[in-house]
Each structure stands twice: as structure tokens, then as C-alpha cells.
Design a protein around this motif. Structure first.
Motif, PDB file in Angstrom:
ATOM      1  N   LEU A  86       0.832  -1.205   0.000  1.00 51.24           N
ATOM      2  CA  LEU A  86       0.000   0.000   0.000  1.00 51.24           C
ATOM      3  C   LEU A  86       0.866   1.254   0.000  1.00 51.24           C
ATOM      4  N   TRP A  87       1.965   1.205   0.719  1.00 49.68           N
ATOM      5  CA  TRP A  87       2.899   2.337   0.744  1.00 49.68           C
ATOM      6  C   TRP A  87       3.476   2.588  -0.646  1.00 49.68           C
ATOM      7  N   VAL A  88       3.874   1.536  -1.324  1.00 51.34           N
ATOM      8  CA  VAL A  88       4.426   1.663  -2.676  1.00 51.34           C
ATOM      9  C   VAL A  88       3.379   2.241  -3.626  1.00 51.34           C
ATOM     10  N   ILE A  89       2.127   1.794  -3.489  1.00 50.64           N
ATOM     11  CA  ILE A  89       1.063   2.326  -4.340  1.00 50.64           C
ATOM     12  C   ILE A  89       0.871   3.818  -4.080  1.00 50.64           C
ATOM     13  N   ALA A  90       0.900   4.215  -2.800  1.00 51.15           N
ATOM     14  CA  ALA A  90       0.767   5.636  -2.457  1.00 51.15           C
ATOM     15  C   ALA A  90       1.897   6.451  -3.087  1.00 51.15           C
ATOM     16  N   ILE A  91       3.108   5.919  -3.026  1.00 57.71           N
ATOM     17  CA  ILE A  91       4.248   6.601  -3.651  1.00 57.71           C
ATOM     18  C   ILE A  91       4.028   6.703  -5.162  1.00 57.71           C
ATOM     19  N   GLY A  92       3.524   5.621  -5.751  1.00 53.02           N
ATOM     20  CA  GLY A  92       3.261   5.613  -7.192  1.00 53.02           C
ATOM     21  C   GLY A  92       2.239   6.664  -7.592  1.00 53.02           C
ATOM     22  N   ILE A  93       1.196   6.806  -6.803  1.00 58.97           N
ATOM     23  CA  ILE A  93       0.194   7.832  -7.092  1.00 58.97           C
ATOM     24  C   ILE A  93       0.842   9.216  -6.988  1.00 58.97           C
ATOM     25  N   GLY A  94       1.678   9.401  -5.963  1.00 61.99           N
ATOM     26  CA  GLY A  94       2.390  10.667  -5.831  1.00 61.99           C
ATOM     27  C   GLY A  94       3.268  10.961  -7.033  1.00 61.99           C
ATOM     28  N   TRP A  95       3.898   9.906  -7.555  1.00 63.16           N
ATOM     29  CA  TRP A  95       4.789  10.051  -8.711  1.00 63.16           C
ATOM     30  C   TRP A  95       4.043  10.561  -9.945  1.00 63.16           C
ATOM     31  N   LEU A  99       7.610  14.323  -8.751  1.00 67.67           N
ATOM     32  CA  LEU A  99       8.608  13.607  -7.957  1.00 67.67           C
ATOM     33  C   LEU A  99       8.592  14.038  -6.491  1.00 67.67           C
ATOM     34  N   SER A 100       8.347  15.317  -6.237  1.00 64.89           N
ATOM     35  CA  SER A 100       8.347  15.820  -4.859  1.00 64.89           C
ATOM     36  C   SER A 100       7.261  15.170  -4.021  1.00 64.89           C
ATOM     37  N   ILE A 101       6.072  15.008  -4.589  1.00 64.97           N
ATOM     38  CA  ILE A 101       4.973  14.385  -3.846  1.00 64.97           C
ATOM     39  C   ILE A 101       5.321  12.943  -3.528  1.00 64.97           C
ATOM     40  N   ALA A 102       5.897  12.244  -4.498  1.00 63.66           N
ATOM     41  CA  ALA A 102       6.322  10.864  -4.265  1.00 63.66           C
ATOM     42  C   ALA A 102       7.363  10.811  -3.144  1.00 63.66           C
ATOM     43  N   ALA A 103       8.306  11.753  -3.157  1.00 66.38           N
ATOM     44  CA  ALA A 103       9.361  11.776  -2.136  1.00 66.38           C
ATOM     45  C   ALA A 103       8.794  12.091  -0.756  1.00 66.38           C
ATOM     46  N   MET A 104       7.816  12.970  -0.686  1.00 70.57           N
ATOM     47  CA  MET A 104       7.212  13.323   0.593  1.00 70.57           C
ATOM     48  C   MET A 104       6.426  12.142   1.178  1.00 70.57           C
ATOM     49  N   ILE A 105       5.734  11.411   0.307  1.00 72.46           N
ATOM     50  CA  ILE A 105       5.014  10.216   0.757  1.00 72.46           C
ATOM     51  C   ILE A 105       6.006   9.142   1.185  1.00 72.46           C
ATOM     52  N   LEU A 106       7.099   9.044   0.453  1.00 72.87           N
ATOM     53  CA  LEU A 106       8.168   8.108   0.824  1.00 72.87           C
ATOM     54  C   LEU A 106       8.700   8.437   2.222  1.00 72.87           C
ATOM     55  N   LEU A 107       8.962   9.708   2.475  1.00 73.79           N
ATOM     56  CA  LEU A 107       9.493  10.125   3.773  1.00 73.79           C
ATOM     57  C   LEU A 107       8.496   9.862   4.898  1.00 73.79           C
ATOM     58  N   TYR A 108       7.227  10.151   4.644  1.00 74.59           N
ATOM     59  CA  TYR A 108       6.196   9.894   5.658  1.00 74.59           C
ATOM     60  C   TYR A 108       6.210   8.411   6.036  1.00 74.59           C
ATOM     61  N   GLY A 109       6.289   7.547   5.029  1.00 77.53           N
ATOM     62  CA  GLY A 109       6.312   6.115   5.288  1.00 77.53           C
ATOM     63  C   GLY A 109       7.539   5.683   6.075  1.00 77.53           C
ATOM     64  N   THR A 141       1.507  16.340   6.564  1.00 77.24           N
ATOM     65  CA  THR A 141       0.401  15.888   5.721  1.00 77.24           C
ATOM     66  C   THR A 141      -0.289  17.080   5.062  1.00 77.24           C
ATOM     67  N   PHE A 142      -0.435  18.182   5.804  1.00 75.64           N
ATOM     68  CA  PHE A 142      -0.983  19.418   5.240  1.00 75.64           C
ATOM     69  C   PHE A 142      -0.168  19.829   4.018  1.00 75.64           C
ATOM     70  N   ALA A 143       1.158  19.768   4.141  1.00 73.46           N
ATOM     71  CA  ALA A 143       2.036  20.160   3.036  1.00 73.46           C
ATOM     72  C   ALA A 143       1.896  19.214   1.842  1.00 73.46           C
ATOM     73  N   ILE A 144       1.761  17.921   2.102  1.00 79.38           N
ATOM     74  CA  ILE A 144       1.570  16.959   1.009  1.00 79.38           C
ATOM     75  C   ILE A 144       0.290  17.280   0.249  1.00 79.38           C
ATOM     76  N   ALA A 145      -0.795  17.505   1.001  1.00 79.44           N
ATOM     77  CA  ALA A 145      -2.076  17.798   0.366  1.00 79.44           C
ATOM     78  C   ALA A 145      -2.018  19.113  -0.408  1.00 79.44           C
ATOM     79  N   TYR A 146      -1.445  20.132   0.218  1.00 77.16           N
ATOM     80  CA  TYR A 146      -1.330  21.450  -0.417  1.00 77.16           C
ATOM     81  C   TYR A 146      -0.533  21.353  -1.717  1.00 77.16           C
TER      82      TYR A 146
END
Length: 298
Positions: A86-95, A99-109, A141-146
């Protein structure tokens, strides 16, 4: 084969309690896009949060109640790879956004893993775990969404117009987070996790939460008044009133019998009423702050 136990440990409905952060971020995003809005919401609430829940459950192996599960089933081996998937899928959606969104989701995980994994186990450090949980579930999370909804990059993390409202969401989480631990003292002690609630004690936890709720309320009041949004402030206070009434009633029972009333049912009630009222307020604020209802002709 995915077991029913693992699906339960993902605690997907529990993501509802973190939705207010997302709606608050929407109120400030400068480039709203319907498709990105949906995908960021899905990435966070259907993949990233459940992944974190499952990973935490896999290493905790709780036998007593946890957030969202009164009677947690026995953990099975597939929960680890399911949570990682599920984490990998979330990163994929961010990608797909950037790239920044994917990296932020990666860091959160990664931070979530460090919180639970036996080698690092941030969870056993009371003040550090409290600070990190509130910071990442709120401001980060606010920053990821924004950034995600507007397709911006990681530099939003350092922008004042993101830092301030992001930290406001963290302030509410820092106030409420220790309350989620008050009924888990026995199991946390046996596992060696020195949670903040254990350090403060049950009554101390409620006193600490009271102080932080007051500070969080004052911070939100300053924020809305500084933006000349006095009407919004009154709506915020109205939304917060049922939450504070519930908290004070619970606190009164705690003063009578801390052991009896520091339980799962009271905690989940607090979470539920908070989520309902804050979701309602931040949805209202999204429409009020963006004036999107006027653009839609309402």
C-alpha cells in the motif's frame, strides 16, 4: 492470500479522523484540480494511512484494544507485505503528480516505520514520539495535500503560508494524541513503550491535553482574526464546543475513577465527535476561503 485479520488491521475507516487536515489544506491550495484532489485524497486516506496502521500493528501485535479495533485479531505474516504494498502504491500515485509528492510520501512512510520498527522504535520515546506523530500527521500531511492538489514541489514545506496553518493542525493533534494512549498503559508497559501518557499518568494526560487545547484554540483565534475572518472564528468555536464539552465530561469521570473511565469507548467517542465537527468546519472553511461556491454559481 490476504487474510481478514490483515484487512482489519489496516483500519481504513480510522483515516476519517485525519481527513480534517486534508480539507484545511484545500482551503489554501492556489491551483485546485479535481483529478489531483481525488488522487491525493486516495493516496493519503486509502493507501498511506492504512499502510502505516498495518505496519504498526504488525510489530506491535496488540492483544488489547487499539484505535479503530476494540478486539484486534491476531496478526498474520501477510500484514507486513500488504502494508508495504500500500505504501508503494501511495508513492506511485504521488509520482503521477510529481517527484516531490512521491518523495514526501516516501518520507512519511519511512518515519512511520521508524516509529514502530524494533530497531528504532520511536514509539518508546515519549516526547519524541508525541512530537513526530503530531508533526507528520498535521503539518507534513498538510504540506503533502497542499502541494499535491496544486502540483507544487517540496519547497512548500518552507513557505510561511504553509508552515503556519500546517502547524495549527499539528497543535490539535499534539493536544489529542496523548488521549489516545490513556487506555493502553498496561500493554504499552509490558512491551516497553514509554508513551507520553504513561509518563504523565492518566490525570496528568488530561491536564496536559487541557493546556494544549487552550493554546491550540488561541492559535486558531489569532490566525482567523489576523486574516479578518471573525465570522469564521465563531464558526470554529461553535464546531469545537461539542468536542470540548465531551472532553470535559470525560475528564470529570476520570477525576472520579481514572482506571474505569480511561477506556477505548470514551477515547473513540472523543475521536468521532472531533472528526465529525472538524470535518464539517474545514469543509465550510474550504468553501468560505476559496469562494468556490460563487464560481460554481451558488
Amino acid at each position: 492470500m490476504i487474510s481478514k485479520s490483515s484487512l482489519k488491521h489496516l483500519r481504513i475507516p480510522f483515516s476519517f479522523f485525519l481527513v480534517p487536515v486534508f480539507f484545511f489544506a484545500l482551503a489554501f491550495t492556489p491551483n485546485l484540480n479535481e483529478s489531483r484532489l481525488i488522487w491525493v485524497f486516495v493516496a493519503l486516506h486509502l493507501f498511506l494511512y492504512p499502510s502505516s496502521n498495518g505496519y504498526n500493528s504488525y510489530f506491535d501485535k496488540d492483544e488489547e484494544s487499539i484505535g479503530g479495533l476494540r478486539h484486534p485479531p491476531k496478526v498474520t505474516s501477510d500484514l507486513l507485505w500488504l502494508s508495504m504494498s500500500l505504501w508503494v502504491i501511495a508513492i506511485g500515485i504521488g509520482w503521477t503528480i510529481n517527484l516531490s509528492i512521491a518523495a514526501m510520501i516516501l518520507l512519511y512512510g519511512l518515519v512511520s516505520m521508524a516509529y514502530s520498527h524494533p530497531r528504532l522504535r520511536i514509539k518508546k520515546y515519549p516526547w519524541l514520539s508525541w512530537f513526530i506523530a503530531g508533526l507528520f500527521q498535521g503539518y507534513f500531511t498538510f504540506a503533502i495535500a497542499y502541494a499535491g492538489v496544486s502540483s507544487l514541489d517540496y519547497t512548500v514545506l518552507f513557505k510561511e503560508h504553509v508552515i503556519i496553518p500546517g502547524l495549527l493542525t499539528s497543535s490539535l493533534l499534539w493536544a489529542s494524541y496523548p488521549l489516545t494512549q490513556v487506555y493502553q498503559h498496561g500493554e504499552d508497559s509490558r512491551r516497553g513503550d514509554q508513551t507520553l501518557s504513561l509518563v504523565l499518568g492518566i490525570r496528568g494526560t488530561f491536564l496536559f491535553a487541557s493546556l494544549l487545547f487552550i493554546l491550540a484554540g488561541a492559535a486558531f483565534a489569532w490566525f482567523f482574526l489576523d486574516r479578518n475572518q471573525e465570522d469564521v472564528l465563531w464558526m470554529f468555536l461553535a464546531a469545537l464546543a461539542p468536542v470540548m464539552i465531551y472532553f470535559l465530561v470525560w475528564f470529570n469521570f476520570i477525576r472520579l475513577d481514572a482506571v474505569k473511565y480511561a477506556n477505548y469507548s470514551w477515547m473513540m467517542g472523543m475521536n468521532l465527535i472531533s472528526a465529525i465537527m472538524l470535518n464539517a468546519f474545514f469543509i465550510y472553511y474550504f468553501f468560505e476561503n476559496t469562494q468556490i461556491h460563487q464560481a460554481l454559481g451558488y
